[in-house]
Design a protein around this motif. Structure first.
Motif, PDB file in Angstrom:
ATOM      1  N   UNK A  26      53.996  26.131 -25.083  1.00 61.16           N
ATOM      2  CA  UNK A  26      52.793  26.699 -25.696  1.00 61.16           C
ATOM      3  C   UNK A  26      51.544  25.973 -25.216  1.00 61.16           C
ATOM      4  N   UNK A  28      50.863  23.407 -22.383  1.00 58.94           N
ATOM      5  CA  UNK A  28      51.272  22.556 -21.266  1.00 58.94           C
ATOM      6  C   UNK A  28      50.166  21.602 -20.842  1.00 58.94           C
TER       7      UNK A  28
ATOM      8  N   UNK B 331      48.748  34.802 -26.212  1.00 59.62           N
ATOM      9  CA  UNK B 331      49.028  34.063 -24.992  1.00 59.62           C
ATOM     10  C   UNK B 331      49.746  32.753 -25.233  1.00 59.62           C
ATOM     11  N   UNK B 332      50.173  32.164 -24.120  1.00 59.34           N
ATOM     12  CA  UNK B 332      50.837  30.860 -24.143  1.00 59.34           C
ATOM     13  C   UNK B 332      50.348  30.081 -22.940  1.00 59.34           C
ATOM     14  N   UNK B 333      50.625  28.803 -22.942  1.00 61.45           N
ATOM     15  CA  UNK B 333      50.307  27.993 -21.780  1.00 61.45           C
ATOM     16  C   UNK B 333      48.810  27.804 -21.591  1.00 61.45           C
ATOM     17  N   UNK B 334      48.394  27.686 -20.334  1.00 68.13           N
ATOM     18  CA  UNK B 334      46.990  27.377 -20.061  1.00 68.13           C
ATOM     19  C   UNK B 334      46.051  28.487 -20.531  1.00 68.13           C
ATOM     20  N   UNK B 335      46.546  29.715 -20.510  1.00 69.59           N
ATOM     21  CA  UNK B 335      45.728  30.826 -21.009  1.00 69.59           C
ATOM     22  C   UNK B 335      45.403  30.620 -22.492  1.00 69.59           C
ATOM     23  N   UNK B 336      46.388  30.171 -23.247  1.00 67.02           N
ATOM     24  CA  UNK B 336      46.164  29.896 -24.666  1.00 67.02           C
ATOM     25  C   UNK B 336      45.207  28.718 -24.830  1.00 67.02           C
ATOM     26  N   UNK B 337      45.401  27.689 -24.029  1.00 62.72           N
ATOM     27  CA  UNK B 337      44.524  26.523 -24.157  1.00 62.72           C
ATOM     28  C   UNK B 337      43.071  26.893 -23.870  1.00 62.72           C
ATOM     29  N   UNK B 338      42.861  27.817 -22.924  1.00 66.52           N
ATOM     30  CA  UNK B 338      41.485  28.264 -22.657  1.00 66.52           C
ATOM     31  C   UNK B 338      40.908  28.926 -23.906  1.00 66.52           C
ATOM     32  N   UNK B 340      41.698  28.271 -26.936  1.00 66.26           N
ATOM     33  CA  UNK B 340      41.402  27.229 -27.923  1.00 66.26           C
ATOM     34  C   UNK B 340      40.029  26.612 -27.636  1.00 66.26           C
TER      35      UNK B 340
END
Lengths: 215, 503
Positions: A26, A28, B331-338, B340
């Motif tokens: 979730x 990385x 989303x998950x991964x870097x897309x989710x972090x963006x 956030x």
């Protein structure tokens, strides 16, 4: 596995490995388009937070969460991840396959499947945002301010303690200030500053982080 | 005032009135009865929370202040449903919105439930008294923060009614922490307002006591009994028994019916106890703006629009612990972090729907003291909530949002223009497409002029008993259209004054 904090109070080593893998799928480690890189899920202490949080739950809910872990760990036997070896259990998948598994669950046409995934996402996200570093990096850390002492504070001790733990007296009473909005760019709550990181660690380990400073 | 550490053996007490539950309705009733000179005992299963007990971490806060750790779900249509367990009940962890039930809705209640004394003019004196006591006032602009004022600006651009939320808050600092306990001690939750006032008026308050049964014989209730329950774990302690001339139940929409059913199916000749469960299901939309919004500052829910109230939905601003809000991000991964990182430029607004056609029920869950909550989302009501999502989208773009995250399954994760968002108008989301949480609840012990069709009368006295009252929002015969707390308190106050005059 170095990303798993020890000792664990609620999670078994296998459950902790699952959460570590899920947290890094979730969240990385990497570089986003704008802003600073965020800590990965394991760097943010997701596993330790979940371990402490589980301790607060009724047994029935802990059991349901354990079932959720088992379910996700082995769901790939029925709903495989794309690519070679996609039927391996979740923790044995490659990192990009784990992300693909999440995408498949969250984008499913079946509401029930999306809800099951939302339950896992809720655990991961709420634990990720327990990290002071994450909150600082996203600009969402709580602000610092003094907590007044009100009449009720003379009546109640902290939860679980006897009334002789009430530390306030009538002469300590102070009124909440009127017309004193916080500065959105003002100082952060002490538990969420870089200096307060150790306090934050303590919070994730199960002690109260919410009180803040009074006076 | 007793806390868990005070119980060293069985508890026995006697009083004029025992009030079960210290949430907004129970606390008002206890205070009014004590102020009228009656000998009152107020019982609460949860502990009192001090600022030292507040958790800014949303997950830990919910685990400590909500029943079942905040993880309770409905069946039928699956959605989370919250019930607080704390001195002050839900008022400790709600956003303090105090709205008066509109005339048109009270008129509907009167017709549907054969009520003769529950018009707005009947309730206004009670609303006024509570407003004066709690300092209820519109949220001032200085603590709104940009995420709330953008909502106002969007509504104004569209010509839609908008107003700052009236709240039981004095000296708000805009910390946005209503849902985890107000560190600023500005929110006048019951634990710091009506409960201390009830104590000053002579009421005795027992916390960490779980009422398991109402004692009754024939048409008379004689008190309650149960066990001491340890904070957080609920581990059973010594027994307690309170004998009283009258019993007032304010345990909440989900707990009061169970208590009645466990007490020999009390007050249930109408067979309506536990039936007619209604919620205000709600969903939210996130909008991202070109400039920083700094959403961490601002009243939790500072602005609202009642423009579509007659159509069945209400629009409002929202803030919650970031980890709770971020759950809905796609989303998950870097897309989710963006995404956030985008939250710093984001506002979250929500809608709640009256849902007059959706119904459910509350039953015992095996031998557990927790409820089994079943509720079905009527397709017409889901369409209403879908229209509310479209309304929120319009406000966002009118306020200058660069894109929205509608949170609707089957649609793109992000919609970058009003034109793109028109898909919400063309294809209103279905129930299965929405991420919904139940907010307010009512109906499970409904008030009705006809004893065959309701549990309590207009004074909130049980039809079947001479001295048992139910004063929580379970007595509402339907949705109040707006947030229910204030109306529940007004009805509880009227009921308490009527009871004080009778005993």
């Amino acid at each position: 596995m170095s990303s798993i904090p020890l000792p664990l109070r609620q999670l078994s080593a296998r459950e902790a490995r699952f959460f570590a893998a899920a947290a890094d799928a979730a969240f990385p480690h990497g570089t986003t388009r704008d802003g600073p890189p965020l800590p990965s899920g394991t760097e943010a202490g997701v596993v330790a937070h979940l371990d402490g949080w589980l301790e607060l739950l009724p047994r029935r809910n802990r059991t349901l969460i354990r079932l959720l872990i088992v379910f996700f760990e082995y769901a790939t036997w029925v709903l495989p991840a794309p690519g070679r070896g996609g039927r391996r259990r979740f923790t044995a998948l490659a990192p990009e396959q784990r992300v693909a598994v999440f995408e498949a669950w969250s984008g499913s046409r079946l509401r029930l499947r999306r809800l099951v995934f939302a339950s896992l996402r809720m655990l991961l996200t709420s634990s990720y945002f327990a990290s002071p570093a994450v909150l600082r990096a996203t600009g969402l850390a709580p602000l610092a301010f003094a907590t007044p002492v009100v009449e009720a504070d003379l009546l109640y001790p902290p939860v679980g303690q006897a009334r002789d733990a009430i530390r306030w007296r009538r002469e300590d009473l102070s009124r909440p200030p009127l017309h004193a909005p916080l500065d959105p760019h003002g100082p952060l709550h002490p538990d969420y500053t870089e200096e307060g990181a150790s306090t934050g660690e303590r919070a994730r380990a199960g002690e109260s982080a919410g009180a803040g400073a009074r006076g | 005032m007793r806390v868990f550490a005070d119980y060293t053996g069985p508890v026995a007490d006697r009083c004029d009135v025992v009030v079960v539950g210290s949430g907004p309705c129970g606390a008002v009733a206890a205070y009014e009865l004590a102020a009228a000179g009656r000998d009152v005992v107020l019982l609460e299963e949860g502990p009192p929370f001090t600022p030292a007990d507040f958790e800014l971490d949303g997950a830990r806060s919910m685990a400590r202040t909500m029943r079942e750790g905040g993880l309770r779900f409905t069946s039928g249509y699956v959605m989370p449903t919250m019930q607080a367990i704390a001195l002050g009940g839900g008022s400790l962890v709600n956003s303090a919105i105090c709205g008066r039930c509109p005339d048109f809705r009270l008129a509907e209640w009167a017709e549907a439930a054969a009520l003769e004394r529950t018009a707005r003019s009947d309730l206004d004196p009670h609303y006024d008294a509570i407003a004066a006591f709690l300092g209820i006032a519109p949220t001032p602009d200085e603590v709104q923060g940009r995420r709330n004022l953008l909502f106002r600006d969007g509504c104004q651009a569209l010509g839609w009614d908008n107003e700052p939320c009236a709240r039981n808050v004095v000296g708000c600092r805009g910390s946005g922490e209503c849902f985890t306990g107000c560190r600023a001690r500005a929110k006048q939750s019951m634990d710091i307002s009506y409960v201390p006032a009830a104590i000053r008026a002579g009421a005795r308050v027992y916390t960490s006591v779980q009422v398991q049964r109402v004692l009754a014989a024939g048409r008379r209730a004689g008190g309650v009994e149960g066990r001491v329950a340890a904070p957080f774990t609920g581990a059973p302690g010594p027994s307690f028994r309170i004998e009283a001339k009258a019993v007032v139940l304010a345990a909440g929409v989900l707990a009061t019916p169970l208590l009645l059913r466990r007490s020999g199916d009390l007050a249930n000749r109408s067979k309506q106890v536990g039936e007619n469960l209604q919620f205000h299901p709600g969903t939210s939309v996130m909008g991202v703006f070109p400039e920083p919004v700094e959403p961490v500052f601002g009243a939790t829910q500072g602005y609202q629009s009642l423009h579509f109230l007659r159509e069945g939905f209400k629009l409002e601003t929202l803030w919650a612990p970031p980890g709770v809000l971020a759950v809905r991000l796609p989303g998950s991964g870097l897309e989710l972090e963006q995404k956030l990182l985008d939250m710093r430029r984001a506002a979250v607004w929500d809608c709640i729907a009256s849902c007059k056609r959706s119904r459910g029920r509350v039953r015992e869950r095996g031998r557990s003291l927790q409820p089994a909550v079943h509720w079905r989302f009527h397709p017409d009501d889901a369409r209403t909530l879908g229209r509310a999502v479209w309304a929120l989208a319009q406000i966002f773009f009118a306020a200058g949002a660069e894109r929205i995250l509608p949170g609707v399954a089957g649609l793109p994760d992000e919609l970058g223009s009003l034109e793109a968002a028109r898909v919400l108008e063309r294809q209103p989301p279905r129930a299965a497409d929405l991420v919904v949480a139940s907010t307010h609840a009512f109906g499970t012990t409904r008030m009705h002029g006809d004893p065959a069709r309701g549990v309590v009368d207009e004074d909130l006295k049980a039809h079947d008993l001479d001295n048992l009252y139910v004063v929580d929002t379970g007595v509402f015969p339907g949705s109040p259209a707006v947030n229910p707390m204030f109306t529940g308190m007004a009805l509880a106050r009227r009921s308490a004054l009527a009871l004080a005059a009778r005993i």
